[in-house]
Design a protein around this motif. Structure first.
Motif, PDB file in Angstrom:
ATOM      1  N   TYR A 207      53.303  41.629  25.142  1.00  0.00           N
ATOM      2  CA  TYR A 207      52.047  42.380  25.252  1.00  0.00           C
ATOM      3  C   TYR A 207      52.234  43.687  26.012  1.00  0.00           C
ATOM      4  N   LEU A 208      51.492  44.726  25.606  1.00  0.00           N
ATOM      5  CA  LEU A 208      51.531  46.030  26.279  1.00  0.00           C
ATOM      6  C   LEU A 208      50.700  46.061  27.556  1.00  0.00           C
ATOM      7  N   ARG A 209      49.553  45.446  27.547  1.00  0.00           N
ATOM      8  CA  ARG A 209      48.671  45.525  28.706  1.00  0.00           C
ATOM      9  C   ARG A 209      49.078  44.490  29.754  1.00  0.00           C
ATOM     10  N   PRO A 210      48.817  44.784  31.043  1.00  0.00           N
ATOM     11  CA  PRO A 210      47.894  45.808  31.562  1.00  0.00           C
ATOM     12  C   PRO A 210      48.494  47.178  31.832  1.00  0.00           C
ATOM     13  N   HIS A 211      49.622  47.534  31.203  1.00  0.00           N
ATOM     14  CA  HIS A 211      50.109  48.915  31.275  1.00  0.00           C
ATOM     15  C   HIS A 211      49.002  49.844  30.785  1.00  0.00           C
ATOM     16  N   PRO A 212      48.793  50.992  31.443  1.00  0.00           N
ATOM     17  CA  PRO A 212      47.803  51.955  30.935  1.00  0.00           C
ATOM     18  C   PRO A 212      48.102  52.345  29.503  1.00  0.00           C
ATOM     19  N   PRO A 213      47.082  52.740  28.753  1.00  0.00           N
ATOM     20  CA  PRO A 213      45.720  53.040  29.204  1.00  0.00           C
ATOM     21  C   PRO A 213      44.911  51.781  29.529  1.00  0.00           C
ATOM     22  N   PHE A 214      44.107  51.880  30.575  1.00  0.00           N
ATOM     23  CA  PHE A 214      43.230  50.783  30.978  1.00  0.00           C
ATOM     24  C   PHE A 214      42.009  50.802  30.059  1.00  0.00           C
ATOM     25  N   ASP A 215      42.096  50.074  28.961  1.00  0.00           N
ATOM     26  CA  ASP A 215      41.124  50.227  27.872  1.00  0.00           C
ATOM     27  C   ASP A 215      40.688  48.882  27.294  1.00  0.00           C
ATOM     28  N   ALA A 216      40.519  47.883  28.131  1.00  0.00           N
ATOM     29  CA  ALA A 216      40.044  46.586  27.635  1.00  0.00           C
ATOM     30  C   ALA A 216      38.678  46.729  26.970  1.00  0.00           C
ATOM     31  N   PRO A 217      38.286  45.784  26.125  1.00  0.00           N
ATOM     32  CA  PRO A 217      36.942  45.813  25.550  1.00  0.00           C
ATOM     33  C   PRO A 217      35.848  45.770  26.623  1.00  0.00           C
ATOM     34  N   GLN A 218      34.678  46.246  26.253  1.00  0.00           N
ATOM     35  CA  GLN A 218      33.573  46.403  27.200  1.00  0.00           C
ATOM     36  C   GLN A 218      33.261  45.118  27.971  1.00  0.00           C
ATOM     37  N   TYR A 219      33.303  43.975  27.316  1.00  0.00           N
ATOM     38  CA  TYR A 219      32.987  42.705  27.964  1.00  0.00           C
ATOM     39  C   TYR A 219      33.794  42.520  29.242  1.00  0.00           C
ATOM     40  N   TYR A 220      35.066  42.898  29.209  1.00  0.00           N
ATOM     41  CA  TYR A 220      35.942  42.655  30.350  1.00  0.00           C
ATOM     42  C   TYR A 220      35.700  43.659  31.469  1.00  0.00           C
ATOM     43  N   PHE A 221      35.325  44.885  31.125  1.00  0.00           N
ATOM     44  CA  PHE A 221      34.890  45.830  32.159  1.00  0.00           C
ATOM     45  C   PHE A 221      33.651  45.306  32.871  1.00  0.00           C
ATOM     46  N   ASP A 222      32.742  44.704  32.107  1.00  0.00           N
ATOM     47  CA  ASP A 222      31.485  44.224  32.683  1.00  0.00           C
ATOM     48  C   ASP A 222      31.720  43.098  33.700  1.00  0.00           C
ATOM     49  N   LEU A 223      32.825  42.365  33.564  1.00  0.00           N
ATOM     50  CA  LEU A 223      33.118  41.286  34.505  1.00  0.00           C
ATOM     51  C   LEU A 223      33.364  41.802  35.917  1.00  0.00           C
ATOM     52  N   TYR A 224      33.845  43.052  36.018  1.00  0.00           N
ATOM     53  CA  TYR A 224      34.303  43.559  37.311  1.00  0.00           C
ATOM     54  C   TYR A 224      33.499  44.739  37.848  1.00  0.00           C
ATOM     55  N   LYS A 225      32.692  45.379  37.015  1.00  0.00           N
ATOM     56  CA  LYS A 225      32.100  46.650  37.438  1.00  0.00           C
ATOM     57  C   LYS A 225      31.088  46.513  38.576  1.00  0.00           C
ATOM     58  N   SER A 226      30.523  45.324  38.760  1.00  0.00           N
ATOM     59  CA  SER A 226      29.539  45.136  39.840  1.00  0.00           C
ATOM     60  C   SER A 226      30.101  44.349  41.015  1.00  0.00           C
ATOM     61  N   LYS A 227      31.379  43.977  40.953  1.00  0.00           N
ATOM     62  CA  LYS A 227      31.977  43.185  42.021  1.00  0.00           C
ATOM     63  C   LYS A 227      32.455  44.073  43.175  1.00  0.00           C
ATOM     64  N   ALA A 228      32.385  43.529  44.390  1.00  0.00           N
ATOM     65  CA  ALA A 228      33.011  44.177  45.540  1.00  0.00           C
ATOM     66  C   ALA A 228      34.491  43.823  45.507  1.00  0.00           C
ATOM     67  N   LEU A 229      35.350  44.808  45.264  1.00  0.00           N
ATOM     68  CA  LEU A 229      36.773  44.561  45.056  1.00  0.00           C
ATOM     69  C   LEU A 229      37.572  44.809  46.332  1.00  0.00           C
ATOM     70  N   GLN A 230      38.592  43.982  46.517  1.00  0.00           N
ATOM     71  CA  GLN A 230      39.494  44.177  47.647  1.00  0.00           C
ATOM     72  C   GLN A 230      40.127  45.559  47.557  1.00  0.00           C
ATOM     73  N   PRO A 231      40.060  46.368  48.615  1.00  0.00           N
ATOM     74  CA  PRO A 231      40.636  47.721  48.542  1.00  0.00           C
ATOM     75  C   PRO A 231      42.151  47.684  48.513  1.00  0.00           C
ATOM     76  N   PRO A 232      42.793  48.772  48.083  1.00  0.00           N
ATOM     77  CA  PRO A 232      44.256  48.838  48.101  1.00  0.00           C
ATOM     78  C   PRO A 232      44.809  48.663  49.520  1.00  0.00           C
ATOM     79  N   PHE A 233      46.038  48.218  49.609  1.00  0.00           N
ATOM     80  CA  PHE A 233      46.688  48.001  50.904  1.00  0.00           C
ATOM     81  C   PHE A 233      47.340  49.309  51.378  1.00  0.00           C
TER      82      PHE A 233
END
Length: 486
Positions: A207-233
């Motif tokens: 599989y190519l992903r998750p190598h960019p482009p970050f272009d998953a279908p909309q459903y999968y973006f919706d899973l994370y767009k409202s979550k509070a995400l752990q910031p980078p280290f």
């Protein structure tokens, strides 16, 4: 005993910690969690030269990087190896099929596979300049050919305006069934449909992903767009010099300066991972439904990781955990590998070169003497064992070129152009937040690990060492004569 079917599931640019079973607080991967629960996961698995070409050379040959000759990223260098994973499995009586990414040269080099259905993503070297007709990605890549047949027009994975190495993210522009992640699964399922049932098979679903482009279908973006995400280290040793200089460049090696774009990159990356997980789930369910699962071994891994803005960095090729630590799972059906300790985690240091001898052992094939890797089956039977005390990793990367020695508990880094050294105690600092290179109580340990690196670099053409000390500033090309002479 009947030879088991072997399924190698390969992903591109997947960090070793961005999985549910690995304890990530945000990413959801239920099907990969299932594989881990039914197998052994290796939480100290590494890509010793963490970028696409060099990592795949290790996977396909079982060699360490100074032997396969690729110590950085360079396109258009022919792949001519006497022994390859697929070639040896073919000799062992397996029908061998790859679907997805190969990233070799020439593009249609089968490396011993009986058949390849190819999708290499977006390869600049196979698109522009004086590319021969048969080496053009628009001709040789099966996914692009299929997509044009399906949609009636020529379309590309970058038509949304996001680059193939960028932190930019946005949902897939077509129906989900046209996504390259779905395509790899769909073609793998078609292989299962048309295979000869009398013959064991080796299927590499690459599989190519998750190598960019970050272009998953909309459903999968919706899973994370409202979550509070752990910031980078970000550690106490960081500098924002390069972030301030390059953080407004869309394909920068630093990632974005804008924190909103950092969050969008995380959302896009995690969306691609869960989409990938669900498509791997389709493949697993097909193995169950076709009564193949119980007689099969599944090995899951990635070619390298993704910094994802940790330490103000993006992409790979770095010596830090986000870039070089990868997932690795060995799982099996009930009729094979009866001694495998299910739902166990092994802390032994492992590497992509270990995949070939492991799978050849499973197939009952003799391991060629060109192979440097270790057979991991002993670790699936006793996960508390170890196979190596340390591993040498490296990457030719211009000003950021690096060498490193990693163990089960710590890591020493030498930046070969500047001579800068770093030391991290991974056992209690897994995200490399504190550089302890100047701590007096670490001096002896650093001396030992530096000695391992000196030993590893003796005789190398770059002359990184005189046998007693490391020598910085030496020319460091991405390909050694051991690759170009083949």
């Amino acid at each position: 005993m009947k030879q088991p079917n072997i399924i190698l599931i390969m992903t591109d640019q997947l960090r070793g910690d961005c999985l549910g079973y690995a304890g990530h607080p945000d990413v959801k991967t239920p099907y990969l969690d299932t594989l881990a629960a039914k197998g052994v996961s290796f939480d100290r698995a590494y890509s010793a030269c963490p970028s696409c070409i060099a990592a795949r050379a290790a996977l396909h040959t079982g060699m360490e990087q100074s032997h396969h000759g690729r110590v950085g990223y360079e396109d258009n260098i022919p792949w001519n190896y006497s022994h390859t994973l697929a070639g040896e499995l073919s000799k062992a009586g397996y029908y061998t099929q790859c679907v997805g990414k190969m990233h070799v040269h020439p593009l249609r080099n089968y490396l011993g596979f009986h058949n390849v259905e190819l999708h290499d993503g977006y390869l600049h070297a196979a698109r522009y300049g004086s590319v021969p007709y048969r080496e053009s990605q628009f001709v040789a890549d099966d996914y692009f050919y299929w997509l044009k047949q399906e949609l009636g027009v020529t379309t590309d994975v970058t038509d949304t305006g996001i680059d193939c190495n960028s932190y930019l993210a946005r949902p897939w522009m077509h129906e989900e069934k046209y996504h390259p992640t779905n395509w790899v699964t769909e073609r793998s399922l078609d292989f299962l449909r048309r295979r000869d049932p009398r013959q064991p098979f080796f299927l590499m679903a690459s599989y190519l992903r998750p190598h960019p482009p970050f272009d998953a279908p909309q459903y999968y973006f919706d899973l994370y767009k409202s979550k509070a995400l752990q910031p980078p280290f970000v550690g106490d040793w960081e500098t924002d010099e390069f972030l301030k200089r390059d953080g407004r460049i869309f394909d920068s090696k630093t990632g974005p300066l804008d924190p909103e774009l950092v969050r969008e990159a995380q959302i896009g990356y995690y969306a691609c991972i869960t989409h990938l997980d669900h498509q791997i789930g389709r493949l697993i369910m097909a193995l169950v439904e076709q009564e193949l699962y119980d007689d099969s071994v599944i090995l899951f891994t990635a070619d390298h990781g993704e910094e994802l803005c940790d330490h103000h960095m993006f992409r790979k090729s770095r010596p830090y955990e986000g870039s070089c630590r990868i997932p690795l799972i060995i799982s099996a059906g009930k009729n094979v590998l009866p001694l495998l300790k299910a739902s166990e985690t092994c802390h032994a240091v492992t590497e992509l070169r270990d995949v070939m001898p492991t799978l050849l052992s499973i197939a009952g094939r003799e391991i060629p003497d060109t192979v440097d890797g270790f057979n991991l089956l002993t670790l699936t039977e006793n996960p508390k064992n170890s196979i190596r005390t340390w591993l040498h990793g490296e990457h030719s990367y211009g000003d950021f070129s690096n060498h490193w020695i990693v163990t089960e508990t710590d890591k020493y880094i030498w930046h070969s152009q500047t001579g800068q050294e770093q030391y991290f105690c991974l056992e209690n600092d897994p995200h490399e937040l504190r550089d302890r290179i100047k701590d007096s109580d670490c001096r002896e340990r650093v001396r030992i690990l530096r000695g391992h690196l000196i030993e590893s670099l003796k005789g190398r053409p770059e002359k990184f060492t005189d046998g007693e000390k490391l020598i910085a500033g030496r020319p460091y090309l991405p390909t050694l004569s051991s690759a170009t002479a083949r």
